[in-house]
Write an enzyme that holds these catalytic residues in place. Sequence first.
Site, short mmCIF file in Angstrom:
data_model
loop_
_atom_site.label_atom_id
_atom_site.label_comp_id
_atom_site.label_asym_id
_atom_site.label_seq_id
_atom_site.Cartn_x
_atom_site.Cartn_y
_atom_site.Cartn_z
N GLU A 98 -2.53 11.54 -2.97
CA GLU A 98 -1.82 10.27 -3.08
C GLU A 98 -2.61 9.18 -2.35
O GLU A 98 -3.01 9.36 -1.20
CB GLU A 98 -0.41 10.39 -2.50
CG GLU A 98 0.33 9.08 -2.26
CD GLU A 98 0.41 8.20 -3.51
OE1 GLU A 98 0.26 6.98 -3.37
OE2 GLU A 98 0.62 8.75 -4.62
N GLN A 99 -2.80 8.07 -3.02
CA GLN A 99 -3.58 6.98 -2.45
C GLN A 99 -2.90 6.33 -1.26
O GLN A 99 -3.55 5.94 -0.29
CB GLN A 99 -3.86 5.93 -3.53
CG GLN A 99 -4.67 4.74 -3.06
CD GLN A 99 -5.05 3.83 -4.22
OE1 GLN A 99 -5.45 4.30 -5.27
NE2 GLN A 99 -4.93 2.53 -4.02
N ARG A 107 14.66 3.63 -7.53
CA ARG A 107 13.45 4.44 -7.70
C ARG A 107 13.24 5.37 -6.50
O ARG A 107 12.82 6.52 -6.66
CB ARG A 107 12.21 3.55 -7.85
CG ARG A 107 12.14 2.77 -9.14
CD ARG A 107 10.78 2.10 -9.30
NE ARG A 107 9.76 3.10 -9.60
CZ ARG A 107 9.39 3.44 -10.83
NH1 ARG A 107 9.97 2.88 -11.88
NH2 ARG A 107 8.45 4.32 -11.02
N ASP A 122 2.30 7.16 -16.84
CA ASP A 122 1.63 5.89 -17.13
C ASP A 122 0.13 6.05 -17.32
O ASP A 122 -0.51 5.21 -17.95
CB ASP A 122 1.90 4.89 -16.01
CG ASP A 122 3.27 4.26 -16.09
OD1 ASP A 122 3.95 4.45 -17.13
OD2 ASP A 122 3.69 3.60 -15.12
N TYR A 141 22.16 -4.61 -12.90
CA TYR A 141 23.04 -3.43 -12.90
C TYR A 141 23.21 -2.94 -11.47
O TYR A 141 22.41 -3.24 -10.58
CB TYR A 141 22.51 -2.33 -13.81
CG TYR A 141 21.08 -1.89 -13.59
CD1 TYR A 141 20.73 -1.01 -12.56
CD2 TYR A 141 20.07 -2.32 -14.44
CE1 TYR A 141 19.43 -0.59 -12.39
CE2 TYR A 141 18.77 -1.92 -14.27
CZ TYR A 141 18.44 -1.04 -13.25
OH TYR A 141 17.14 -0.63 -13.08
#
Length: 404
Positions: free
Chosen positions: A36-37, A110, A295, A218
Site C-alpha cells: 500500500e502506497q 467508504r 479501477d 443520502y
Amino acid sequence: MEATHKPSVLIVGGGIGGMAAALSLSRLGLAVTVLEQAATLGEIGAGIQLAPNAFAALDALGVGERTRAKAVFTERLVMMDAVDASEVGTFVVDAAFRERFSNPYAVIHRADIHGAILDAVRTSPLITFVTSSHVTQVVEDADGVTVLDAAGRSFRADALIGCDGVKSVIRERIVGDQVRVSGHVVYRAVVPAADMPADLRWNAPVVWAGPNCHLVHYPLRNGEQYNLVVTFHSREQEQWSVTDGSKEEVLSYFDGVHDQPRQLLHKPTSWKRWSTADRDPVANWSTKRMTLLGDSAHPMLQYLAQGACMALEDAVTLGEAVRACGFDMAAAFQLYQSSRIARTARVVLSAREMGRLYHAKGVERLVRNELWRGRTPAQFYEALAWLYGWTAHNCLATTEKEAA
C-alpha cells in the site's frame, strides 16, 4: 484437481478492491502480501452506494453481515429535476425489490466498508501488509514477478494483482494506455444531520439532475450524517487529481438550479475535489503472471454508483477462477478476465451514458423526464436485472462446450 503448490501473490493497492482480493485469495489458502502506497491502511472519500450485487459479493467474502451492521438501508432511489424541483422518478427498494434481487440497497461510508473487510483480513495469518510502498518497477519472468518500490525494497511472488487505481502502475506495464479525463469535476463532503435542510432529510439516495451538473445526497451512519456529492462540467482543462475544493467554485456552476437543492451547497465546511477520469474498455488486462482488478482494470465514472461494487465482484470472481483452475494462475487469470471484461465494459459505457442523461438540458431534459416518469417497479427491475442480478454462483464464464 488442486495443485500441490499454492502460489504466493503480491497485491499492489490496499483499497476496497485490494483488501477484497486479499481476503478472497487467502480464503483459498494462498499467501498474500499487500503493498500500500499510503502510510496507513484506510479509505479517503465519503459515502458509497451498495446495490444487491455488492452484497452478493460481500456475502461470498464472508463479510456481508459486518457490512450490513454499518450500512443505512434506503427506502427508495429518487431522481429530481434540479431546474424546477419536480420529481422525475422514484425506484422503491422495498421487500419486493429485496425478494427480486435477494439483497437490499444501502449506502455506507467508504471507511466503514473498507474497515469491515480489513477487520476480516487482519484475522488471516496468510496476509502480510507493507505500507508506505510506492511501486516503481515491475519485472515478470518465467517463474514469478518481482516488484521494486521507491524505498529500494524488493518483493517477489508467483503472481501479482494490480489494485492500484485509476493511475495504475501495473496497468501501465500490462496495457500502456492513457486515462480519459472526463472534464467532469466531483465535489464530495459529509455534513452532520443537524445541518441538513429539514426538507431534504430523506432516507434515499437522491439525484437532482441539472443542466451540465447534478447533486446527490443520502444518509450515512444511522442517519447521523449526510453524504453530499455535486458534479459539474468544468470550464477549465482538467487533469486527473484529488485536491481540496472551494465553495466559490461550486457556487459558480449552479446558477440555474432551483433554491431547494441549491441550499445544499452552503452546508459543507470543507470539500474534496475530484477531477474524474475513466478509460476505454480493453480486451485484455492480464499476462501469464499478472492481472488487474477494480479501477486498475476498468475505471469508470460515478454515474451508476458501481465502482466499488465492480471491484467486489472482481475479487470474488478471481477467487472462483483460481479455485476452478486448480491454482494454475495463468489459466485463472484468463478465466477471470473472460468472465469480467464484457460485463465491466458495459458498466463503464453505461455510466458514461447515464452521466449524459443526468446532465441533460433543453429539449433533451424534457425527453429524459418523459422517459422516466411513471415507470413501474417491474419496469425498473427488468431494466436493472443485468446489473443487480449478479451472484457468486453465476460469476464465471462458461465455454460453449461446457454450456452444452
